[in-house]
Write a protein that holds these residues in place. Structure first.
Motif, PDB file in Angstrom:
ATOM      1  N   UNK A   1       0.846  -1.186   0.000  1.00  0.00           N
ATOM      2  CA  UNK A   1       0.000   0.000   0.000  1.00  0.00           C
ATOM      3  C   UNK A   1       0.887   1.244   0.000  1.00  0.00           C
ATOM      4  N   UNK A   2       0.542   2.216  -0.816  1.00  0.00           N
ATOM      5  CA  UNK A   2       1.239   3.497  -0.794  1.00  0.00           C
ATOM      6  C   UNK A   2       0.641   4.350   0.306  1.00  0.00           C
ATOM      7  N   UNK A   3       1.477   4.899   1.169  1.00  0.00           N
ATOM      8  CA  UNK A   3       1.004   5.695   2.297  1.00  0.00           C
ATOM      9  C   UNK A   3       0.376   7.014   1.858  1.00  0.00           C
ATOM     10  N   UNK A   4       0.950   7.673   0.862  1.00  0.00           N
ATOM     11  CA  UNK A   4       0.415   8.950   0.387  1.00  0.00           C
ATOM     12  C   UNK A   4      -0.818   8.671  -0.470  1.00  0.00           C
ATOM     13  N   UNK A   5      -1.953   9.240  -0.091  1.00  0.00           N
ATOM     14  CA  UNK A   5      -3.210   8.993  -0.795  1.00  0.00           C
ATOM     15  C   UNK A   5      -3.599  10.130  -1.736  1.00  0.00           C
ATOM     16  N   UNK A   6      -3.296  11.381  -1.347  1.00  0.00           N
ATOM     17  CA  UNK A   6      -3.744  12.525  -2.145  1.00  0.00           C
ATOM     18  C   UNK A   6      -2.845  13.720  -1.830  1.00  0.00           C
ATOM     19  N   UNK A  49      -5.562   2.460  -9.057  1.00  0.00           N
ATOM     20  CA  UNK A  49      -4.220   2.229  -9.597  1.00  0.00           C
ATOM     21  C   UNK A  49      -3.176   2.690  -8.583  1.00  0.00           C
ATOM     22  N   UNK A  50      -1.942   2.234  -8.761  1.00  0.00           N
ATOM     23  CA  UNK A  50      -0.861   2.665  -7.879  1.00  0.00           C
ATOM     24  C   UNK A  50      -0.672   4.172  -7.973  1.00  0.00           C
ATOM     25  N   UNK A  51      -0.213   4.777  -6.895  1.00  0.00           N
ATOM     26  CA  UNK A  51       0.068   6.207  -6.873  1.00  0.00           C
ATOM     27  C   UNK A  51      -1.053   6.989  -6.220  1.00  0.00           C
TER      28      UNK A  51
END
Length: 121
Positions: A1-6, A49-51
């Motif tokens: 999971x990528x910690x930064x969401x927005x 999607x990733x990112x």
């Protein structure tokens, strides 16, 4: 999971910033959205999607700066992106620098006075 969401990038003039980022990255923005006494324009993204998703944000609490967090934008050709940035009036704050055998970074200003980074791999 990528910690930064927005991520929201502060802007003073939303339409000017949209024109800058559109020309720099060859992207389009959807409709301007009014949310919490602010106006926002979302960068293109695919849910799931990733990112992280991101938006340009104009409002009283959004203050452009070169002193805050730095958002890195992925580009295929950093030299071409830097040339476009120069034509758009950007200042190079950190010149193109190698980060690996095949990757480079550079930092520039946007149309609003924010520091942003370009990264190619």
């Amino acid at each position: 999971m990528n910690l930064i969401a927005h991520v929201e990038i502060p802007v003073r003039e939303l339409e000017r910033a949209m024109a800058f980022y559109s020309a720099l990255f060859g992207i389009g923005f959807g409709e301007i959205v009014e949310l919490h006494a602010s106006r926002m324009a979302w960068f293109p993204f695919t849910p799931g999607a990733d990112g992280a998703s991101g938006a340009l944000a104009e409002g009283e609490v959004y203050v452009p700066t070169t002193d805050g967090a730095i958002v890195y934008f992925a580009v295929e050709d950093i030299d071409a992106a830097l040339a476009r940035a120069g034509r758009l009036g950007s200042t190079i704050l950190f010149p193109k620098t190698s980060i690996s055998e095949t990757g480079f970074v550079a930092e520039i200003t946007d149309s609003e006075g924010n520091r942003l980074a370009l990264q190619s791999l």
